[in-house]
Write an enzyme that holds these catalytic residues in place. Structure first.
Site, mmCIF file in Angstrom:
data_model
loop_
_atom_site.group_PDB
_atom_site.id
_atom_site.type_symbol
_atom_site.label_atom_id
_atom_site.label_comp_id
_atom_site.label_asym_id
_atom_site.label_seq_id
_atom_site.Cartn_x
_atom_site.Cartn_y
_atom_site.Cartn_z
ATOM 1 N N CYS A 112 14.617 -51.011 6.740
ATOM 2 C CA CYS A 112 14.999 -49.869 5.903
ATOM 3 C C CYS A 112 15.380 -48.633 6.713
ATOM 4 O O CYS A 112 15.930 -47.675 6.163
ATOM 5 C CB CYS A 112 13.865 -49.537 4.934
ATOM 6 S SG CYS A 112 13.309 -50.954 3.971
ATOM 7 N N HIS A 251 14.517 -42.679 2.464
ATOM 8 C CA HIS A 251 14.650 -44.080 2.075
ATOM 9 C C HIS A 251 14.094 -44.234 0.671
ATOM 10 O O HIS A 251 13.002 -43.747 0.355
ATOM 11 C CB HIS A 251 13.897 -44.973 3.062
ATOM 12 C CG HIS A 251 13.705 -46.367 2.583
ATOM 13 N ND1 HIS A 251 14.731 -47.122 2.046
ATOM 14 C CD2 HIS A 251 12.595 -47.155 2.530
ATOM 15 C CE1 HIS A 251 14.266 -48.305 1.692
ATOM 16 N NE2 HIS A 251 12.974 -48.350 1.975
ATOM 17 N N ASN A 281 14.904 -50.616 -4.330
ATOM 18 C CA ASN A 281 14.868 -50.496 -2.875
ATOM 19 C C ASN A 281 15.940 -51.418 -2.295
ATOM 20 O O ASN A 281 15.821 -52.635 -2.362
ATOM 21 C CB ASN A 281 13.477 -50.891 -2.371
ATOM 22 C CG ASN A 281 13.337 -50.794 -0.861
ATOM 23 O OD1 ASN A 281 14.311 -50.681 -0.136
ATOM 24 N ND2 ASN A 281 12.105 -50.863 -0.392
#
EC number: 2.3.1.180
Length: 324
Positions: A112, A251, A281
């Protein structure tokens, strides 16, 4: 001194939109359960497009906005943990599909935090004169790495891609600073297994389940700690105050993580750009998707100072300061 300036932005998601209610058809879960624990309401799940396909569509939009052709690009860096293949790299597939015949291309895997890592590399290569126009991409098809029977993980993730074009500039703008860090000693907190060792010379056969395996509690503790530290380090390194920052793009993992950091730092919540409610996500794609969406919707403008901050498997984390 040369710097790397962002001049084009593009995002792309698959057409298949999956609302939380759809997950109730095969999971013991509910829209309320997912929203209250994560903030996620929906995500896009690819049915027939691979990571390279998403990356290509996002890149086309970024190139169009930059006013460049694919042949003007001399560097492609693609951040992903869900490549089309082990080899060739997904970046090379994207290079071919775009017709970017003058670009050298490679993937990076920093989960990520991948887009932040890619920005650091792209900036360094432009500043050194090794590249002039770089295509930096974060793209994922995480749906193929999910255990769709595990409600604790499969509800969190989505598929998508974001891309930006960097170009060399003498202007006082662009990527001002990038800090990245790693801690491999805690890598088992977030894992997607690779191929097992199964040669005929080995006793017994290993079985690998190539699903995302995450220790949610450990990741929460890690994420809240390093997000806070990364933001503070960028401010201190550049000798600027939070009041000088127009927006922070974290993020997009979980609203609880973001809200915790907001409270710890005492930063106004409105400075944080969040869109995970609509995408879930998307790992390495989450920061560029949020960046591109905010710019294309007019929420960010030329001259704005932005901090992008990420954390993910590896463990990896980092932040970048950008002046648009």
């Amino acid at each position: 001194m040369k710097n790397a300036k962002m001049i084009g932005f593009g995002l792309y998601t698959p057409k298949n939109l999956v609302e939380n209610e759809r997950l109730q058809e095969f999971l013991e879960t509910s829209d309320e359960w997912i929203r209250t624990r994560t903030g996620i309401e929906r995500r896009y799940i690819s049915l027939d497009e691979n990571t390279s396909d998403l990356a290509v569509e996002a890149s086309k939009k970024a190139l169009n906005q930059a006013g460049l052709s694919a042949e003007d690009i001399d560097l492609i860096i693609l951040a992903t943990v869900t490549p089309d293949n082990f080899t060739p790299s997904t970046a090379c597939i994207v290079q071919d599909k775009l017709g970017a015949k003058n670009a050298w291309a490679f993937d990076i895997n920093a989960a990520c935090t991948g887009f932040i890592y890619a920005l650091k590399l792209g900036r360094s290569l432009i500043r050194s004169g090794e590249a002039k126009n770089a295509l930096i991409i974060g793209a994922e098809t995480l749906s193929k790495a999910l255990n769709w029977e595990d409600r604790g993980s499969c509800v969190l993730f989505g598929d998508g891609a974001g891309a930006t074009v960097l170009t060399s500039t003498e202007e006082d703008c662009g990527i001002k600073c990038v800090n990245v860090k790693s801690d491999g000693s805690k890598g088992d907190s977030l894992v997607i297994q690779g191929l097992p060792l199964n040669s005929p010379f080995k006793d017994g056969r290993e079985v690998s389940e190539n699903y995302i395996n995450m220790n949610g509690r450990e990741i929460f503790k890690f994420a809240t700690k390093v997000m806070e530290e990364s933001i503070v380090e960028i401010l201190e390194k550049e000798n600027i105050k939070i009041e000088d920052i127009d927006a922070i793009i974290p993020h997009q993992a979980n609203l609880r993580i973001i809200d915790y950091v907001v409270k710890r730092l005492g930063i106004p919540r409105e400075k944080f750009i969040t869109n995970l409610q609509n995408y879930g996500n998307t790992s390495g794609a989450s920061i560029p998707i949020a960046l591109c969406e905010s710019i294309n919707e007019g929420n960010l403008k030329k001259g704005d100072n932005i901090i992008m901050v990420g954390f993910g498997g590896g463990l990896t984390w980092g932040a970048a300061l950008i002046k648009l």
